[in-house]
Design a protein around this motif. Structure first.
Motif, PDB file in Angstrom:
ATOM      1  N   GLY A   1      28.144  93.099  65.763  1.00  0.00           N
ATOM      2  CA  GLY A   1      28.872  92.544  64.767  1.00  0.00           C
ATOM      3  C   GLY A   1      28.700  90.785  64.835  1.00  0.00           C
ATOM      4  O   GLY A   1      28.240  90.399  66.065  1.00  0.00           O
TER       5      GLY A   1
ATOM      6  N   ALA B   1      34.237  98.650  65.035  1.00  0.00           N
ATOM      7  CA  ALA B   1      34.875  99.581  63.970  1.00  0.00           C
ATOM      8  C   ALA B   1      34.000 100.847  64.046  1.00  0.00           C
ATOM      9  O   ALA B   1      32.923 100.762  64.586  1.00  0.00           O
TER      10      ALA B   1
ATOM     11  N   ARG C   1      36.539  88.193  64.067  1.00  0.00           N
ATOM     12  CA  ARG C   1      35.755  88.903  63.254  1.00  0.00           C
ATOM     13  C   ARG C   1      34.580  89.712  63.687  1.00  0.00           C
ATOM     14  O   ARG C   1      34.455  90.890  63.323  1.00  0.00           O
ATOM     15  N   SER C   2      33.721  89.318  64.492  1.00  0.00           N
ATOM     16  CA  SER C   2      32.681  89.772  64.998  1.00  0.00           C
ATOM     17  C   SER C   2      33.055  90.979  65.936  1.00  0.00           C
ATOM     18  O   SER C   2      32.418  92.126  65.765  1.00  0.00           O
TER      19      SER C   2
ATOM     20  N   GLN D   1      34.231  93.940  63.736  1.00  0.00           N
ATOM     21  CA  GLN D   1      33.086  94.566  63.027  1.00  0.00           C
ATOM     22  C   GLN D   1      32.618  95.332  64.157  1.00  0.00           C
ATOM     23  O   GLN D   1      32.062  96.726  63.932  1.00  0.00           O
TER      24      GLN D   1
ATOM     25  N   ASP E   1      31.967 103.692  62.667  1.00  0.00           N
ATOM     26  CA  ASP E   1      30.899 103.963  61.504  1.00  0.00           C
ATOM     27  C   ASP E   1      31.044 105.443  61.122  1.00  0.00           C
ATOM     28  O   ASP E   1      30.824 106.290  61.791  1.00  0.00           O
TER      29      ASP E   1
ATOM     30  N   THR F   1      30.375 100.770  65.583  1.00  0.00           N
ATOM     31  CA  THR F   1      29.241 100.125  65.001  1.00  0.00           C
ATOM     32  C   THR F   1      28.283  99.110  66.041  1.00  0.00           C
ATOM     33  O   THR F   1      27.406  99.169  65.833  1.00  0.00           O
TER      34      THR F   1
END
Length: 195
Positions: free
Chosen positions: A92, A179, A172-173, A176, A181, A89
């Motif tokens: 994030g 991850a 968490r950032s 993201q 896509d 991705t």
């Protein structure tokens, strides 16, 4: 699986570290610095990374070398596990409340290491942990991970909450950003064709 395993030994620290980007948030952290262990456990859990880290460091001096060198190793592990960054991705961000603290982090897996740091931690220590080491850890992670990290404190008075909020938000950032896509799983997420 996107994993990395590495060792780094210097005159100041002896570190082994394992990272799985596609984990469930399990961790086994023993750095010799209790507060850092706590922060890395939270980071792994919120990023859904499996992370094992062990360090034998010169903590009789202070925690500086241990904290910075763990940041170096974690950055190296992210770079290794991401490979050519195909399908990620790339970006994030997270706005995370931790009681009275409110922390914003944003990440770009850009190939360019940079930290923009905006935490105003009111005390010099949390327990025995020197709070300025939070920035040293993040600098090392950003540089060695070849990622841009922005960390901003929007509210907060409690030093523990501010730093904990930053590690949770960053986890968490990064979760993201790394991850895959599924719409672009075979593409490098850059018009240059390389990151």
């Amino acid at each position: 699986m996107r994993t990395a395993e590495l060792s780094r030994k210097t005159a100041e620290t002896d570190i082994t570290l394992r990272l799985n980007l596609d984990g469930t948030g399990k961790s086994e952290i023993q750095t010799g610095c209790g507060f850092l262990d706590h922060m890395l456990t939270l980071f792994a859990r919120h990023g859904r990374f499996d992370l094992d880290a062990a360090c034998n460091g010169d903590t009789y001096v202070d925690d500086h070398h241990t904290v910075e060198d763990i940041g170096i190793c974690l950055g190296d592990a992210f770079a290794q596990a991401l490979g050519d960054k195909r399908g990620i991705t790339r970006y994030g961000s997270m706005l995370l409340p931790m009681d009275e603290a409110l922390i914003l982090t944003a990440v770009d897996i850009s190939g360019r290491g940079m930290l923009c740091y905006g935490l105003d931690i009111p005390t010099e220590r949390v327990g025995t942990f020197d709070t300025e080491l939070a920035e040293e850890f993040l600098i090392a992670l950003a540089r060695r991970g070849n990622m841009t990290i922005h960390v901003r404190q929007l509210a907060g008075r409690n030093s523990h909450h501010i730093i904990e909020g930053a590690f949770k938000s960053l986890g968490r950032s990064l979760g993201q950003a790394v991850a895959i896509d599924p719409k672009f799983s075979q593409e490098i997420p850059s018009t240059k064709g390389v990151l």
